[in-house]
Design an enzyme around this catalytic site. Structure first.
Site, mmCIF file in Angstrom:
data_model
loop_
_atom_site.group_PDB
_atom_site.id
_atom_site.type_symbol
_atom_site.label_atom_id
_atom_site.label_comp_id
_atom_site.label_asym_id
_atom_site.label_seq_id
_atom_site.Cartn_x
_atom_site.Cartn_y
_atom_site.Cartn_z
ATOM 1 C CG ASP A 89 -2.083 0.923 1.117
ATOM 2 O OD1 ASP A 89 -2.365 1.387 -0.014
ATOM 3 O OD2 ASP A 89 -2.710 1.222 2.136
ATOM 4 C CG HIS A 104 -0.239 1.916 -9.220
ATOM 5 N ND1 HIS A 104 -0.390 1.571 -7.905
ATOM 6 C CD2 HIS A 104 -1.398 2.517 -9.592
ATOM 7 C CE1 HIS A 104 -1.598 1.946 -7.492
ATOM 8 N NE2 HIS A 104 -2.218 2.534 -8.499
ATOM 9 C CG LEU A 147 10.169 -16.753 -4.141
ATOM 10 C CD1 LEU A 147 9.923 -16.720 -2.635
ATOM 11 C CD2 LEU A 147 10.553 -15.363 -4.624
HETATM 12 C C1 FPP Z 1 -2.127 0.126 -3.181
HETATM 13 O O1 FPP Z 1 -1.604 1.446 -3.223
HETATM 14 C C2 FPP Z 1 -1.623 -0.612 -4.295
HETATM 15 C C3 FPP Z 1 -2.377 -1.234 -5.235
HETATM 16 C C4 FPP Z 1 -3.852 -1.213 -5.242
HETATM 17 C C5 FPP Z 1 -1.767 -1.943 -6.350
HETATM 18 C C6 FPP Z 1 -0.476 -2.622 -6.066
HETATM 19 C C7 FPP Z 1 0.312 -2.633 -7.305
HETATM 20 C C8 FPP Z 1 1.659 -2.539 -7.398
HETATM 21 C C9 FPP Z 1 2.561 -2.544 -6.243
HETATM 22 C C10 FPP Z 1 2.347 -2.429 -8.684
HETATM 23 C C11 FPP Z 1 1.943 -3.406 -9.691
HETATM 24 C C12 FPP Z 1 2.195 -4.775 -9.278
HETATM 25 C C13 FPP Z 1 2.831 -5.642 -10.049
HETATM 26 C C14 FPP Z 1 2.960 -7.032 -9.622
HETATM 27 C C15 FPP Z 1 3.438 -5.248 -11.301
HETATM 28 P P1 FPP Z 1 -2.605 2.668 -3.319
HETATM 29 O O2 FPP Z 1 -2.712 3.060 -4.748
HETATM 30 O O3 FPP Z 1 -3.907 2.329 -2.674
HETATM 31 O O4 FPP Z 1 -1.849 3.750 -2.513
HETATM 32 P P2 FPP Z 1 -2.506 4.943 -1.680
HETATM 33 O O5 FPP Z 1 -3.103 4.318 -0.443
HETATM 34 O O6 FPP Z 1 -1.327 5.811 -1.365
HETATM 35 O O7 FPP Z 1 -3.508 5.621 -2.557
#
Ligand code: FPP
Length: 227
Positions: free
Chosen positions: A12, A30, A124
């Site tokens: 997150d 992201h 892994l």
């Molecule tokens: C939460 O951060 C994150 C997500 C909903 C997506 C997670 C995706 C990635 C880490 C990158 C893509 C993954 C791969 C495997 C390529 P948020 O957007 O909710 O953050 P915020 O709370 O700051 O808004």
């Protein structure tokens, strides 16, 4: 030292990271987050961890804007295409949990191809949770159990879950400062050690993971028993 076979992460804080850096678009977070996925995967593999389960897209994430959802789908597709060589070089097997039926066809094809090419690896296993929700997973498992028309044990229920090929989660990490599970692995974290860090996912380096593992090793894990 505690045995460490399975790490699960709620990645997150990508959107907040982008804002903090002065980017106008959340999705830049992201993009940066995907780089940490690579770094943490290599590190976990080097540490001899067996499973790394990463929350990439939840059943609730469809509520985000079409632009952000579309970006995440394309990013996962691009990530898997780019990372195939990393998986091949590091003996990393690729798996998913979640309901893949609602994903774009191209992403589904890339997922299948990556699974097929890495199926024989025994280092892994990187497990991506895509369109994953623990309640959805449990209900799908319950429906399978009902069709068996007999009472089942905990072990048998385990085998009906998407995580049937993994081991219990030893460490669950949530980055980004919130202390909640957000419908992630609710059954599987019954005896996990939980770590919540304020570090935003794009800032979560392998040193941060090492710090958590150090804390984990100090814990007396009793699993409800007495030592
Ligand atoms: C939460 O951060 C994150 C997500 C909903 C997506 C997670 C995706 C990635 C880490 C990158 C893509 C993954 C791969 C495997 C390529 P948020 O957007 O909710 O953050 P915020 O709370 O700051 O808004």
């Amino acid at each position: 030292m505690n045995e460490l076979k399975h790490i699960a992460i709620i990645m997150d804080g990508n959107g907040r990271w982008a804002k903090k850096q002065g980017f106008l678009k959340r999705v830049i977070g992201h993009e940066e987050g995907a780089k940490r996925v690579r770094e943490i995967t290599i590190h976990a593999s080097n540490l001899g961890v067996k499973y790394l389960t990463l929350y990439a897209f939840s059943t609730e994430n469809w509520k985000r804007s079409d632009t952000e959802v579309g970006f995440l789908m394309k990013l996962m597709d691009r990530y898997l295409k780019n990372e195939l060589s990393l998986f091949l070089e590091n003996n990393v097997k690729f798996e998913t949990i979640g309901d893949l039926s609602k994903l774009p066809k191209t992403l589904n094809e890339t997922i299948s191809y990556t699974k097929e090419k890495t199926a024989h690896f025994d280092g892994l296993t990187q497990v991506l949770a895509v369109n994953y929700g623990s309640k959805d997973e449990i209900i799908r498992a319950v429906n399978k159990a009902v069709s068996l028309k007999k009472e089942i044990s905990e072990d048998e229920f385990d085998k009906l879950l998407d995580t049937k090929n993994t081991l219990p989660v030893d460490i669950l990490i949530r980055t980004g400062g919130d202390k909640r599970l957000s419908n992630y692995l609710l059954w599987q974290v019954a005896y996990s050690e939980l770590f919540f860090t304020n570090t935003l996912w794009p800032d979560f380096t392998k040193d941060k993971l090492n710090e958590i593992i150090c804390e984990f090793n100090k814990i007396d894990r009793r699993f409800g028993g007495v030592k």
